[in-house]
Design an enzyme around this catalytic site. Structure first.
Site, PDB file in Angstrom:
ATOM      1  N   LYS A  35      29.553  89.742   0.606  1.00 52.89           N
ATOM      2  CA  LYS A  35      30.123  88.568   1.280  1.00 52.89           C
ATOM      3  C   LYS A  35      31.630  88.707   1.450  1.00 52.89           C
ATOM      4  O   LYS A  35      32.169  88.494   2.528  1.00 52.89           O
ATOM      5  CB  LYS A  35      29.820  87.294   0.480  1.00 52.89           C
ATOM      6  CG  LYS A  35      28.349  86.943   0.416  1.00 52.89           C
ATOM      7  CD  LYS A  35      28.107  85.636  -0.323  1.00 52.89           C
ATOM      8  CE  LYS A  35      28.544  85.698  -1.778  1.00 52.89           C
ATOM      9  NZ  LYS A  35      27.804  86.689  -2.581  1.00 52.89           N
ATOM     10  N   THR A  36      32.292  89.063   0.365  1.00 51.46           N
ATOM     11  CA  THR A  36      33.744  89.182   0.425  1.00 51.46           C
ATOM     12  C   THR A  36      34.129  90.324   1.369  1.00 51.46           C
ATOM     13  O   THR A  36      35.084  90.220   2.140  1.00 51.46           O
ATOM     14  CB  THR A  36      34.307  89.424  -0.994  1.00 51.46           C
ATOM     15  OG1 THR A  36      33.875  88.342  -1.814  1.00 51.46           O
ATOM     16  CG2 THR A  36      35.812  89.477  -0.979  1.00 51.46           C
ATOM     17  N   ASP A 220      36.021  82.098   1.423  1.00 48.74           N
ATOM     18  CA  ASP A 220      35.171  82.813   0.460  1.00 48.74           C
ATOM     19  C   ASP A 220      34.774  81.830  -0.647  1.00 48.74           C
ATOM     20  O   ASP A 220      35.450  80.823  -0.859  1.00 48.74           O
ATOM     21  CB  ASP A 220      35.960  83.991  -0.143  1.00 48.74           C
ATOM     22  CG  ASP A 220      35.043  85.038  -0.776  1.00 48.74           C
ATOM     23  OD1 ASP A 220      33.805  84.859  -0.736  1.00 48.74           O
ATOM     24  OD2 ASP A 220      35.563  86.039  -1.310  1.00 48.74           O
ATOM     25  N   GLU A 221      33.693  82.119  -1.357  1.00 50.42           N
ATOM     26  CA  GLU A 221      33.230  81.283  -2.473  1.00 50.42           C
ATOM     27  C   GLU A 221      33.098  79.818  -2.031  1.00 50.42           C
ATOM     28  O   GLU A 221      33.525  78.892  -2.731  1.00 50.42           O
ATOM     29  CB  GLU A 221      34.185  81.376  -3.672  1.00 50.42           C
ATOM     30  CG  GLU A 221      34.475  82.792  -4.145  1.00 50.42           C
ATOM     31  CD  GLU A 221      33.420  83.362  -5.088  1.00 50.42           C
ATOM     32  OE1 GLU A 221      32.410  82.672  -5.359  1.00 50.42           O
ATOM     33  OE2 GLU A 221      33.601  84.508  -5.529  1.00 50.42           O
ATOM     34  N   GLN A 251      25.826  80.648  -7.362  1.00 48.57           N
ATOM     35  CA  GLN A 251      27.050  80.929  -8.112  1.00 48.57           C
ATOM     36  C   GLN A 251      28.004  79.743  -8.120  1.00 48.57           C
ATOM     37  O   GLN A 251      29.210  79.905  -8.271  1.00 48.57           O
ATOM     38  CB  GLN A 251      27.760  82.153  -7.542  1.00 48.57           C
ATOM     39  CG  GLN A 251      26.960  83.433  -7.716  1.00 48.57           C
ATOM     40  CD  GLN A 251      27.765  84.654  -7.306  1.00 48.57           C
ATOM     41  OE1 GLN A 251      28.727  85.028  -7.965  1.00 48.57           O
ATOM     42  NE2 GLN A 251      27.381  85.270  -6.205  1.00 48.57           N
ATOM     43  N   ARG A 603      27.998  90.701 -12.660  1.00 47.38           N
ATOM     44  CA  ARG A 603      29.289  91.392 -12.617  1.00 47.38           C
ATOM     45  C   ARG A 603      29.113  92.872 -12.919  1.00 47.38           C
ATOM     46  O   ARG A 603      29.986  93.688 -12.653  1.00 47.38           O
ATOM     47  CB  ARG A 603      30.292  90.803 -13.637  1.00 47.38           C
ATOM     48  CG  ARG A 603      30.717  89.365 -13.434  1.00 47.38           C
ATOM     49  CD  ARG A 603      31.121  89.067 -12.035  1.00 47.38           C
ATOM     50  NE  ARG A 603      30.016  88.487 -11.286  1.00 47.38           N
ATOM     51  CZ  ARG A 603      29.976  88.408  -9.955  1.00 47.38           C
ATOM     52  NH1 ARG A 603      30.959  88.891  -9.226  1.00 47.38           N
ATOM     53  NH2 ARG A 603      28.944  87.884  -9.347  1.00 47.38           N
TER      54      ARG A 603
HETATM   55  P1  ATP Z   1      30.005  88.126  -5.254  1.00 48.16           P
HETATM   56  O1  ATP Z   1      28.853  87.224  -4.949  1.00 48.16           O
HETATM   57  O2  ATP Z   1      29.955  88.600  -6.650  1.00 48.16           O
HETATM   58  O3  ATP Z   1      31.306  87.557  -4.826  1.00 48.16           O
HETATM   59  P2  ATP Z   1      29.965  89.642  -2.800  1.00 48.16           P
HETATM   60  O4  ATP Z   1      28.739  89.206  -2.106  1.00 48.16           O
HETATM   61  O5  ATP Z   1      31.231  89.063  -2.361  1.00 48.16           O
HETATM   62  O6  ATP Z   1      29.757  89.464  -4.367  1.00 48.16           O
HETATM   63  P3  ATP Z   1      31.281  92.165  -2.480  1.00 48.16           P
HETATM   64  O7  ATP Z   1      32.175  92.037  -3.646  1.00 48.16           O
HETATM   65  O8  ATP Z   1      31.829  91.978  -1.131  1.00 48.16           O
HETATM   66  O9  ATP Z   1      30.009  91.219  -2.697  1.00 48.16           O
HETATM   67  O10 ATP Z   1      30.550  93.563  -2.509  1.00 48.16           O
HETATM   68  C1  ATP Z   1      29.955  94.067  -3.702  1.00 48.16           C
HETATM   69  C2  ATP Z   1      30.154  95.573  -3.783  1.00 48.16           C
HETATM   70  O11 ATP Z   1      29.340  96.227  -2.820  1.00 48.16           O
HETATM   71  C3  ATP Z   1      31.565  95.986  -3.491  1.00 48.16           C
HETATM   72  O12 ATP Z   1      31.904  97.062  -4.317  1.00 48.16           O
HETATM   73  C4  ATP Z   1      31.506  96.411  -2.040  1.00 48.16           C
HETATM   74  O13 ATP Z   1      32.500  97.339  -1.732  1.00 48.16           O
HETATM   75  C5  ATP Z   1      30.123  97.039  -1.958  1.00 48.16           C
HETATM   76  N1  ATP Z   1      29.515  96.970  -0.605  1.00 48.16           N
HETATM   77  C6  ATP Z   1      29.255  95.862   0.113  1.00 48.16           C
HETATM   78  N2  ATP Z   1      28.658  96.170   1.284  1.00 48.16           N
HETATM   79  C7  ATP Z   1      28.532  97.513   1.319  1.00 48.16           C
HETATM   80  C8  ATP Z   1      27.988  98.455   2.268  1.00 48.16           C
HETATM   81  N3  ATP Z   1      27.458  98.059   3.421  1.00 48.16           N
HETATM   82  N4  ATP Z   1      28.035  99.753   1.933  1.00 48.16           N
HETATM   83  C9  ATP Z   1      28.564 100.165   0.760  1.00 48.16           C
HETATM   84  N5  ATP Z   1      29.080  99.350  -0.163  1.00 48.16           N
HETATM   85  C10 ATP Z   1      29.065  98.031   0.102  1.00 48.16           C
HETATM   86 MG    MG Z   2      32.657  87.865  -3.375  1.00 52.12          MG
END
Ligand code: ATP
Ligand code: MG
Length: 723
Positions: A35-36, A220-221, A251, A603
């Site tokens: 997402k981020t 975000d969030e 979350q 995490r």
């Molecule tokens: P959270 O819910 O904990 O905030 P999130 O959904 O925001 O998580 P991110 O932090 O953006 O998730 O991504 C999680 C990990 O996966 C990061 O290390 C990111 O770089 C990696 N990632 C996300 N998408 C891809 C992709 N398409 N290919 C490779 N790595 C990815």
């Molecule tokens: Mg995130």
């Protein structure tokens, strides 16, 4: 145009979101699904491909650290300077808005941000000022009341006392508190948001300007926005704005601070054209970790529901360690950290997470003993330390004489003979004349008092005036350096015995370095000193400066949101601690704790340890508890039970199965007793059950008696009275 770097390493769903047309969009997806990452790439896409001006974007992150990281990533993707981008926390952005439009917002130009300690000090003073001694009023409760109203966008005049005298008094406190803040040009954290909202609500032209400017709003969030934050966004979006929000209902962990996960549904009602994108692939964790997280959260009701899968492979089992007590637990964790670090891994890749701040102390002690560098993220940070706040209070008073909370903090520090009586008479004068303490001090010293007290006050007033004059025109770090010396603070702490005083002086000197390295935000038009003071107040709300040393990260599960680490420890996983005692009986509270557990588990990228202690001393009392119910919600096959070596203090130790005995019932339940239960024995007196084993006539219990220590007794003969 070459869009490869922006779309590289995004999956189809992520790409759809990043390249979506300029319409409202909601990304709703589980932990670690990117997402981020999508939000960051969306910003890069808008600027680079859609040709949106960097000034036309506003992006909200959850912490200042996350904002800095996002700026860094966009800079890397686009190779443009990004310091002018409006990327920040709700509080940071609201603050920036108020600095620019202080007049329209009804604030003095040099308004000061106060943190929750300062806020509490003002409230305590109000309670003391009541005509009758009344211990019914708990400062923290009043503080909670005031902030909760502000989070809902309510001013005292909006509140109805419902004919309840208690509520009437609470509203009166709110009213008086706000008067003090307004008089002193003080703005608390909740006020930042409320004012920024009112600024737009009451200034149609200004709002129209920002609506034209910020067409793209990225959040975000999103699941943790509170009412006033949502209302602020809603106003800004108006009819033409394009909100792009990402979040995860599983979350949402800040309900206690006014966050409302319902905003996800609200968003879909308010923006009926919004498309919804779901991301289902997790890129962070192994299958084992993800399965565990999914199994735990499945126990919650009313979820939006998501599928989450990973190609991360099965990975290692989750290791559950049952420790004897909190020290044993800390030693176990430090032992594993030592191995991790000896194997050549970065210490910063390991995080130790816990439910409550107080747990960090024992862990810190063990880390110090093992000489393992660590840093507490979100604990007592630099800008929150006593001596730093003292120095900042001097600086604030120099810039703003009517700042009552700073005045109270340093009027007699270092001690200069201003006693409680003198202070009280200044306070009554300030109340009676609706003026600041500074003015009251001047008036009281010249009219009402004579002799020593008046002289002492005059000495203080003159000191501040002189400091202001002497530092006028100096660079920020020279100002700071001058103030910590000429105020007498350095001298004062030098008298404090031992290492403590030395540390404080080091910290004060560090403040001078901080001032030297400080670069004001180019968007904000204010004096360097005011910019620095605002920075200090906002920073104190979260993480400390980046550590230069490679060190283990310690933090609460709340502060770990959004972060990821190859190695994670979840400590103190015991019923009563996590889930927290006060949430156990409340289904909503329990579900929020479970979401927090989901955040904690997710995490971890590769290795996850879960630890719990049978006995724990916290806040000075010992308690015995069972392993957290959340552990038993993780499927057996994902878990490997590891134990620290048998303790000398417990030579005989029957195999202990916590929470899940073979039959699925808590150990001892079939015997009519439970672990941690208090019992009385005719000869040995009072004690607590530590362990149960065997069945029927062979059932044994291990009891720790207060007078004689640990005994193993056959239950059938022991004749224990349950208490
Ligand atoms: P959270 O819910 O904990 O905030 P999130 O959904 O925001 O998580 P991110 O932090 O953006 O998730 O991504 C999680 C990990 O996966 C990061 O290390 C990111 O770089 C990696 N990632 C996300 N998408 C891809 C992709 N398409 N290919 C490779 N790595 C990815
Ligand atoms: Mg995130």
């Amino acid at each position: 145009m070459d869009v490869t770097p922006i779309l590289e390493s995004l999956n189809d769903a992520q790409r759809d979101a990043v390249t979506a047309p300029a319409d409202p969009l909601l990304v709703i997806a589980g932990a670690g699904s990117g997402k981020t990452r999508v939000l960051t790439h969306r910003i890069a896409w808008l600027i680079d491909v859609e040709g949106v001006s960097p000034q036309g974007l506003l992006a909200v992150t959850f912490t200042n650290k996350a904002a800095a990281e996002m700026r860094g990533r966009i800079e890397a993707l686009l190779q443009i300077p990004v310091s002018h981008l409006w990327i920040g926390t709700f509080h940071g952005l609201a603050h920036r808005m108020l600095r620019r439009h202080w007049q329209e917002a009804g604030l003095p130009q040099s308004f000061q941000i106060i943190d929750s300690d300062d806020q509490l000090r003002i409230i305590k003073r109000l309670i003391k000022g009541l005509e009758f001694e009344d211990d019914r009023w708990v400062p923290r409760e009043i503080q909670y009341f005031i902030n909760a109203q502000k989070d809902e966008g309510l001013r005292p005049q909006h509140l109805d006392d419902e004919n309840d005298p208690n509520r009437r008094q609470q509203i009166a406190f709110y009213q008086q508190y706000q008067e003090i803040c307004d008089r002193g040009g003080l703005v608390d954290f909740a006020e930042l948001l409320l004012r920024a909202h009112e600024l737009w609500r009451d200034n149609a032209e200004l709002l129209a300007h920002y609506q034209r400017r910020f067409q793209h709003l990225l959040v975000d969030e999103f699941q943790d926005t509170n009412s006033i934050q949502y209302a602020w966004l809603r106003l800004l979006a108006g009819k033409t704005g394009v909100p792009f929000v990402v979040g995860d209902d599983d979350q949402s962990i800040y309900r206690w601070r006014g966050a409302r996960v319902e905003h996800i549904q609200q968003f879909q009602q308010d923006f009926p054209r919004a498309s919804v994108v779901k991301l289902e692939q997790n890129y962070r964790s192994t299958e084992t970790i993800l399965d565990a997280a999914n199994a735990v959260i499945a126990n919650n009701t009313g979820r939006l529901g998501k599928n989450l899968w990973t190609e991360g492979g099965r990975g290692e089992p989750i290791r559950v360690c049952s420790a004897y007590n909190e020290r044993d637990e800390a030693d176990f964790v430090v032992g594993k950290l030592r191995t991790w670090s000896d194997q050549g891994n970065a210490r910063a890749d390991a995080a130790v997470l816990y439910r409550s701040n107080a747990q960090s102390r024992v862990l810190e002690e063990a880390l110090v003993n093992a000489r393992m560098p660590y840093r507490v993220y979100g604990g007592l940070r630099f800008f929150e330390r006593q001596e730093i706040k003292d120095a900042l209070a001097y600086l604030r008073l120099i810039s703003h004489r009517d700042d009552d909370s700073s005045f109270e903090r340093i009027v007699n520090k270092p001690t200069r003979g201003i006693g409680a009586r003198t202070l009280d008479s200044m306070r009554s004068y300030a109340r009676a004349n609706s003026c600041s303490m500074w003015r009251a001090a001047g008036a009281v010293a010249s009219d009402e008092m004579s002799g020593r007290a008046a002289t002492a006050i005059m000495v203080f007033l003159n000191l501040i005036e002189r400091l202001a004059k002497d530092t006028d025109g100096l660079d920020l770090h020279e100002q700071t350096d001058h103030v910590i010396r000429a105020s007498g603070l350095i001298e004062f702490f030098r008298k404090e015995k031992g290492e403590r005083g030395e540390t404080r002086i080091e910290n004060l000197e560090e403040l001078v370095s901080a001032a030297k390295g400080f670069e004001p935000d180019p968007v904000e038009e204010m004096s360097p000193l005011d910019a620095f003071l605002s920075h200090a107040a906002l920073e104190a709300g979260e993480g400390q400066a980046e550590a230069w040393e490679d060190c283990v990260q310690l933090m609460t599960m709340h502060s770990a949101k959004g972060l990821e680490f190859p190695l994670v420890f979840l400590c103190g996983m015991e019923d009563g601690l996590f889930p927290h005692q006060r949430s156990i009986a409340d289904p909503q509270g329990l579900e929020e704790e479970r979401r927090l557990c989901y955040v904690g588990i997710t995490r971890a990228k590769e290795t996850l340890y879960i630890t719990h202690a049978e006995q724990r001393r916290m806040h000075g009392t010992d308690s015995f508890s069972q392993a957290s119910r959340f552990i038993s919600e993780i499927p057996n096959e994902l878990v490997e039970e590891v134990r620290p070596r048998v303790q000398v203090s417990r030579p005989i130790r029957a195999p202990l199965r916590h929470a899940r005995s073979a039959s699925g019932v808590a150990p001892g339940a079939e015997l009519g007793v439970r672990l941690g239960q208090r019992v009385r024995h005719a000869k040995f007196g009072d004690g607590v059950i530590l362990n149960c084993s065997g069945q029927g006539a062979h059932a044994q219990v291990e009891v720790n008696f207060e007078s004689v220590g640990t005994k193993i007794l056959v239950l059938a003969y022991a004749k224990l009275d349950l208490m």
